[in-house]
Scaffold this active site. Structure first.
Site, PDB file in Angstrom:
ATOM      1  N   ASP A 196      29.260  17.476  -0.714  1.00  0.00           N
ATOM      2  CA  ASP A 196      27.912  16.900  -0.643  1.00  0.00           C
ATOM      3  C   ASP A 196      27.771  15.640  -1.494  1.00  0.00           C
ATOM      4  O   ASP A 196      28.640  15.329  -2.314  1.00  0.00           O
ATOM      5  CB  ASP A 196      26.855  17.949  -1.057  1.00  0.00           C
ATOM      6  CG  ASP A 196      27.294  18.824  -2.229  1.00  0.00           C
ATOM      7  OD1 ASP A 196      28.163  18.392  -3.003  1.00  0.00           O
ATOM      8  OD2 ASP A 196      26.762  19.927  -2.375  1.00  0.00           O
ATOM      9  N   ASN A 198      19.725  30.158  -6.602  1.00  0.00           N
ATOM     10  CA  ASN A 198      19.049  30.757  -5.451  1.00  0.00           C
ATOM     11  C   ASN A 198      20.040  31.124  -4.345  1.00  0.00           C
ATOM     12  O   ASN A 198      19.651  31.419  -3.232  1.00  0.00           O
ATOM     13  CB  ASN A 198      17.974  29.800  -4.901  1.00  0.00           C
ATOM     14  CG  ASN A 198      18.566  28.479  -4.422  1.00  0.00           C
ATOM     15  OD1 ASN A 198      19.780  28.278  -4.460  1.00  0.00           O
ATOM     16  ND2 ASN A 198      17.710  27.582  -3.957  1.00  0.00           N
ATOM     17  N   HIS A 220      22.382  29.133  -3.064  1.00  0.00           N
ATOM     18  CA  HIS A 220      22.822  28.057  -2.153  1.00  0.00           C
ATOM     19  C   HIS A 220      24.311  27.765  -2.343  1.00  0.00           C
ATOM     20  O   HIS A 220      24.863  27.954  -3.430  1.00  0.00           O
ATOM     21  CB  HIS A 220      21.965  26.794  -2.294  1.00  0.00           C
ATOM     22  CG  HIS A 220      22.177  25.990  -3.535  1.00  0.00           C
ATOM     23  ND1 HIS A 220      21.150  25.460  -4.266  1.00  0.00           N
ATOM     24  CD2 HIS A 220      23.305  25.584  -4.183  1.00  0.00           C
ATOM     25  CE1 HIS A 220      21.620  24.781  -5.281  1.00  0.00           C
ATOM     26  NE2 HIS A 220      22.934  24.838  -5.268  1.00  0.00           N
ATOM     27  N   GLU A 247      20.306  25.389   1.348  1.00  0.00           N
ATOM     28  CA  GLU A 247      19.307  26.168   0.633  1.00  0.00           C
ATOM     29  C   GLU A 247      18.903  27.393   1.462  1.00  0.00           C
ATOM     30  O   GLU A 247      19.150  27.434   2.674  1.00  0.00           O
ATOM     31  CB  GLU A 247      18.068  25.282   0.387  1.00  0.00           C
ATOM     32  CG  GLU A 247      18.359  23.994  -0.378  1.00  0.00           C
ATOM     33  CD  GLU A 247      18.520  24.225  -1.895  1.00  0.00           C
ATOM     34  OE1 GLU A 247      18.622  25.387  -2.339  1.00  0.00           O
ATOM     35  OE2 GLU A 247      18.528  23.224  -2.627  1.00  0.00           O
TER      36      GLU A 247
END
Ligand code: F6R
Length: 244
Positions: free
Chosen positions: A67, A136, A138, A143
């Site tokens: 990313d 979380n 991810h 996400e």
């Protein structure tokens, strides 16, 4: 999916470096999918050390990063391009022309996503994908969502991710709100996946992602579907999974 325990971050980093070391020894021209963030820094340090000792040669390795923040040019010190040069590429003998990241300042985001997917395909796919995991759950910047993502896409970062990543910036306001990220399908297409998860703040994600149902609400859980995935977890990150 194989879960490997480590007592702390150092041991986790050594074990992860062992896996990457073996991959590159077996296949010197491996395509490595690489990650940024704090989780893989220790692994990169171990790899750099082995390279300095003359045991690890990156001259034929090709890398594709997971990313990149949207809006940051490669020259920006907060870009993932910069991170990779600082922590790995600038310290080993990988050829700069064999290292790829999404272009954070591409004018046409859709064209950039298509270009990146085509690039990965033209390289013959990823041999070993290294991942961290967000609080979380991810992976990459995929996400929690209602469905698993497919190819590379432009994603909106959640408040939780912006909050977690602000430590790398002067303030939360400076954290870019979007990023290009390989999709879950792209990640699962890697022939092997190596995930490193460290620290108490990841404990919930570890419990839900490794032992809960497979759901796009916990992107990490997608790794349960992969036949060749290793997840290295330190004691702090594993503590909610230990039966008392
Ligand atoms: C980074 C990436 C992210 C991080 C995750 C954990 O390339 O794809 O998914 O792996 O946000 O970040 P750290 O390691 O900083 O806790």
């Amino acid at each position: 999916m194989k879960i490997v325990r480590a007592k702390d971050y150092q041991e986790l980093s050594r074990k992860a470096a062992n896996v990457i070391f073996a991959q590159v020894v077996y296949k010197p021209d491996s395509v490595l999918g690489l990650a940024t963030g704090s989780s893989p820094i220790g692994t990169y340090q171990e790899l750099v050390e082995r390279h300095r000792q003359g045991d690890l040669d990156f001259s034929e390795v090709v890398s594709v990063n997971l990313d990149e923040y949207r809006g940051l040019p490669a020259s920006d010190p907060q870009s993932y391009d910069h991170f990779m040069r600082e922590h790995l590429f600038g310290l080993v003998n990988i050829k700069p022309e064999n290292t790829y990241l999404p272009n954070g300042v591409a004018a046409d985001p859709n064209a950039e996503c298509a270009r990146y997917d085509a690039l990965i395909e033209s390289l013959g796919g990823v041999d070993l994908q290294l991942l961290g995991c967000g609080r979380n759950g991810h992976i990459g910047f995929n996400e929690p969502a209602d469905c698993f993502s497919k190819g590379t896409q432009l994603v909106d970062l959640t408040e939780s991710t912006i909050e977690a990543n602000k430590r790398f910036f002067a303030s939360a306001d400076e954290v870019p709100r979007q990023a290009f990220s390989m999709g879950i399908r792209t990640i699962l297409h890697a022939r092997r996946i190596l995930t490193v998860i460290s620290g108490e703040d990841k404990a919930q994600a570890v419990r839900d992602g490794l032992f809960g149902p497979i759901t796009p609400q916990v992107p990490l859980s997608a790794l349960q579907l992969h036949p060749n995935a290793i997840v290295i977890v330190d004691d702090a990150a594993f503590h909610l999974c230990v039966q008392r």
